[in-house]
Design a protein around this motif. Sequence first.
Motif, PDB file in Angstrom:
ATOM      1  N   UNK A  30       7.498 -26.789   6.255  1.00 22.17           N
ATOM      2  CA  UNK A  30       8.640 -27.456   6.885  1.00 22.17           C
ATOM      3  C   UNK A  30       9.476 -28.214   5.858  1.00 22.17           C
ATOM      4  N   UNK A  31       8.822 -28.766   4.842  1.00 22.31           N
ATOM      5  CA  UNK A  31       9.543 -29.477   3.781  1.00 22.31           C
ATOM      6  C   UNK A  31      10.474 -28.527   3.027  1.00 22.31           C
ATOM      7  N   UNK A  32      10.056 -27.276   2.901  1.00 24.38           N
ATOM      8  CA  UNK A  32      10.886 -26.280   2.215  1.00 24.38           C
ATOM      9  C   UNK A  32      12.152 -25.951   2.995  1.00 24.38           C
ATOM     10  N   UNK A  33      12.174 -26.289   4.281  1.00 28.60           N
ATOM     11  CA  UNK A  33      13.300 -25.934   5.139  1.00 28.60           C
ATOM     12  C   UNK A  33      14.327 -27.057   5.280  1.00 28.60           C
ATOM     13  N   UNK A  34      14.241 -28.070   4.425  1.00 30.31           N
ATOM     14  CA  UNK A  34      15.225 -29.164   4.478  1.00 30.31           C
ATOM     15  C   UNK A  34      16.617 -28.638   4.152  1.00 30.31           C
ATOM     16  N   UNK A  35      16.744 -27.962   3.018  1.00 32.92           N
ATOM     17  CA  UNK A  35      17.991 -27.295   2.632  1.00 32.92           C
ATOM     18  C   UNK A  35      17.661 -25.833   2.351  1.00 32.92           C
ATOM     19  N   UNK A  36      18.378 -24.918   2.995  1.00 33.22           N
ATOM     20  CA  UNK A  36      18.066 -23.491   2.860  1.00 33.22           C
ATOM     21  C   UNK A  36      19.334 -22.702   2.566  1.00 33.22           C
ATOM     22  N   UNK A  37      19.227 -21.781   1.612  1.00 34.42           N
ATOM     23  CA  UNK A  37      20.300 -20.826   1.328  1.00 34.42           C
ATOM     24  C   UNK A  37      19.784 -19.445   1.690  1.00 34.42           C
ATOM     25  N   UNK A  38      20.451 -18.771   2.634  1.00 45.18           N
ATOM     26  CA  UNK A  38      20.005 -17.438   3.035  1.00 45.18           C
ATOM     27  C   UNK A  38      21.022 -16.385   2.597  1.00 45.18           C
ATOM     28  N   UNK A  39      20.485 -15.212   2.232  1.00 39.80           N
ATOM     29  CA  UNK A  39      21.317 -14.093   1.812  1.00 39.80           C
ATOM     30  C   UNK A  39      21.039 -12.866   2.651  1.00 39.80           C
ATOM     31  N   UNK A  40      21.487 -11.716   2.163  1.00 41.09           N
ATOM     32  CA  UNK A  40      21.440 -10.496   2.965  1.00 41.09           C
ATOM     33  C   UNK A  40      20.020 -10.049   3.300  1.00 41.09           C
ATOM     34  N   UNK A  41      19.038 -10.446   2.470  1.00 40.56           N
ATOM     35  CA  UNK A  41      17.655 -10.093   2.767  1.00 40.56           C
ATOM     36  C   UNK A  41      17.180 -10.681   4.084  1.00 40.56           C
ATOM     37  N   UNK A  42      17.748 -11.819   4.468  1.00 34.13           N
ATOM     38  CA  UNK A  42      17.442 -12.460   5.750  1.00 34.13           C
ATOM     39  C   UNK A  42      17.795 -11.514   6.895  1.00 34.13           C
ATOM     40  N   UNK A  43      18.944 -10.835   6.768  1.00 36.04           N
ATOM     41  CA  UNK A  43      19.414  -9.932   7.822  1.00 36.04           C
ATOM     42  C   UNK A  43      18.764  -8.555   7.733  1.00 36.04           C
ATOM     43  N   UNK A  44      18.581  -8.045   6.507  1.00 30.31           N
ATOM     44  CA  UNK A  44      17.963  -6.728   6.330  1.00 30.31           C
ATOM     45  C   UNK A  44      16.546  -6.722   6.891  1.00 30.31           C
ATOM     46  N   UNK A  45      15.850  -7.861   6.775  1.00 29.74           N
ATOM     47  CA  UNK A  45      14.501  -7.957   7.324  1.00 29.74           C
ATOM     48  C   UNK A  45      14.466  -7.778   8.830  1.00 29.74           C
ATOM     49  N   UNK A  46      15.609  -7.991   9.483  1.00 30.22           N
ATOM     50  CA  UNK A  46      15.705  -7.844  10.937  1.00 30.22           C
ATOM     51  C   UNK A  46      16.209  -6.456  11.311  1.00 30.22           C
ATOM     52  N   UNK A  47      17.194  -5.965  10.575  1.00 32.22           N
ATOM     53  CA  UNK A  47      17.750  -4.638  10.858  1.00 32.22           C
ATOM     54  C   UNK A  47      18.187  -3.972   9.560  1.00 32.22           C
ATOM     55  N   UNK A  48      17.733  -2.750   9.345  1.00 34.22           N
ATOM     56  CA  UNK A  48      18.096  -2.010   8.128  1.00 34.22           C
ATOM     57  C   UNK A  48      19.574  -1.630   8.118  1.00 34.22           C
ATOM     58  N   UNK A  49      20.269  -1.788   9.255  1.00 36.06           N
ATOM     59  CA  UNK A  49      21.699  -1.481   9.312  1.00 36.06           C
ATOM     60  C   UNK A  49      22.505  -2.368   8.362  1.00 36.06           C
ATOM     61  N   UNK A  50      21.949  -3.531   8.006  1.00 36.99           N
ATOM     62  CA  UNK A  50      22.655  -4.447   7.109  1.00 36.99           C
ATOM     63  C   UNK A  50      22.438  -4.108   5.636  1.00 36.99           C
ATOM     64  N   UNK A  51      21.687  -3.056   5.368  1.00 38.06           N
ATOM     65  CA  UNK A  51      21.375  -2.689   3.985  1.00 38.06           C
ATOM     66  C   UNK A  51      22.479  -1.799   3.413  1.00 38.06           C
ATOM     67  N   UNK A  52      23.604  -2.416   3.083  1.00 42.92           N
ATOM     68  CA  UNK A  52      24.733  -1.708   2.493  1.00 42.92           C
ATOM     69  C   UNK A  52      25.318  -2.584   1.393  1.00 42.92           C
ATOM     70  N   UNK A  53      26.057  -1.977   0.490  1.00 43.14           N
ATOM     71  CA  UNK A  53      26.568  -2.738  -0.648  1.00 43.14           C
ATOM     72  C   UNK A  53      28.038  -3.098  -0.520  1.00 43.14           C
ATOM     73  N   UNK A  54      28.813  -2.292   0.211  1.00 37.21           N
ATOM     74  CA  UNK A  54      30.258  -2.512   0.227  1.00 37.21           C
ATOM     75  C   UNK A  54      30.857  -2.130   1.570  1.00 37.21           C
ATOM     76  N   UNK A  55      31.542  -3.086   2.205  1.00 38.00           N
ATOM     77  CA  UNK A  55      32.200  -2.802   3.474  1.00 38.00           C
ATOM     78  C   UNK A  55      33.403  -1.884   3.263  1.00 38.00           C
ATOM     79  N   UNK A  56      34.092  -2.046   2.137  1.00 41.10           N
ATOM     80  CA  UNK A  56      35.224  -1.168   1.839  1.00 41.10           C
ATOM     81  C   UNK A  56      34.749   0.276   1.719  1.00 41.10           C
ATOM     82  N   UNK A  57      33.599   0.469   1.062  1.00 39.97           N
ATOM     83  CA  UNK A  57      33.068   1.822   0.907  1.00 39.97           C
ATOM     84  C   UNK A  57      32.628   2.407   2.242  1.00 39.97           C
ATOM     85  N   UNK A  58      32.174   1.546   3.158  1.00 35.67           N
ATOM     86  CA  UNK A  58      31.765   2.020   4.481  1.00 35.67           C
ATOM     87  C   UNK A  58      32.955   2.464   5.320  1.00 35.67           C
TER      88      UNK A  58
END
Length: 330
Positions: free
Chosen positions: A13-41
């Motif tokens: 819980x102490x580690x959760x005082x200040x948190x920075x989350x990135x794309x791995x947070x979302x990819x862990x929930x859905x592989x649909x977020x595993x992309x590098x570029x929205x322009x390329x999509x």
Amino acid sequence: MTILQPQVGHETLELLTNVLIGNGFSIGISSQFNYSSLVELCDLNIIDKKLFEELETSNFEFVMKTLVNADKLDKIYNRTDSTFLHAYGRIKRSLIEAIGKIHPEKYEIDLSDNYVLNKTMVRHSKRIFSTNYDMLLYWMILEDKKHVDFFGRSHNKDGTLRFTPNRESEKQVFHLHGALHLYLNDGYIEKLNTSDHLANHSSIVELIKEMIELGRMPLFISEGNGEEKKKSILNNEYLNFCYKSLEDLEGSITVFGHSLDNEVDSHIIHALNNAKKLSRVNYCIYTEGKSEPVIQLEMSRITYLFSGKEVVFYDSESIRNNMRVIEFYV
């Protein structure tokens, strides 16, 4: 260098005082977020792709405004073709289709194991900084109803939620790169509100698509190097507020699901190094499928990036798994 596995309870819980989350947070929930570029999509033709290249940007809002202004010039000089309006329509449709490809509906992930675990992590976090622009964090704090995202109705009469920087709360959320549910409207930064906007829509993802169709572009920064992203951030009142809040952090921050790439994330690295009262960076490292030399190389890279701070490494899956116990007992 060693990777720690935090104890369930106070240490986690102490580690959760200040948190920075990135794309791995979302990819862990859905592989649909595993992309590098929205322009390329986006299914852009050669000319439309060249427009992004010539303007040296991947900012959809900037490109769309440029096309609108170009069409106005056409009319002033009595040019009758609609080249720029056609391009505007094509790019807008491509963006809508791309969002449909990458973003699941809430009902598709609501009961997934990692969604529940990440939601528990969010619920127990005090200050959350996110570089993701998807809807996952929005859905999670909407359920928890305890985090302030600095949008409120206090200064307007029409019921819209506008950026209100003076809202105080122990629990706060900062969208460093914007998000799909945030947009610019007549110079104001506003947020879509589910209770007000979803009466005629099956989901907020469908609503976002309709808002784009109506010409209201979401406020998000998805691509470009760190310098380009920082320039866009500093030119926007809300994003600049979030960035300055990151620089004002004290104590420690836990980085989860974020690679902190020295090229595309240099602005984030700079902000953390520039935070004079921030003494420690807790970096959560994903080890599954990685060899020991690769893990050690990643740890050396992160240590080098924050040479002026104390850097401690934690196993990301251990933290996520600790949420199983915390969900039931805390």
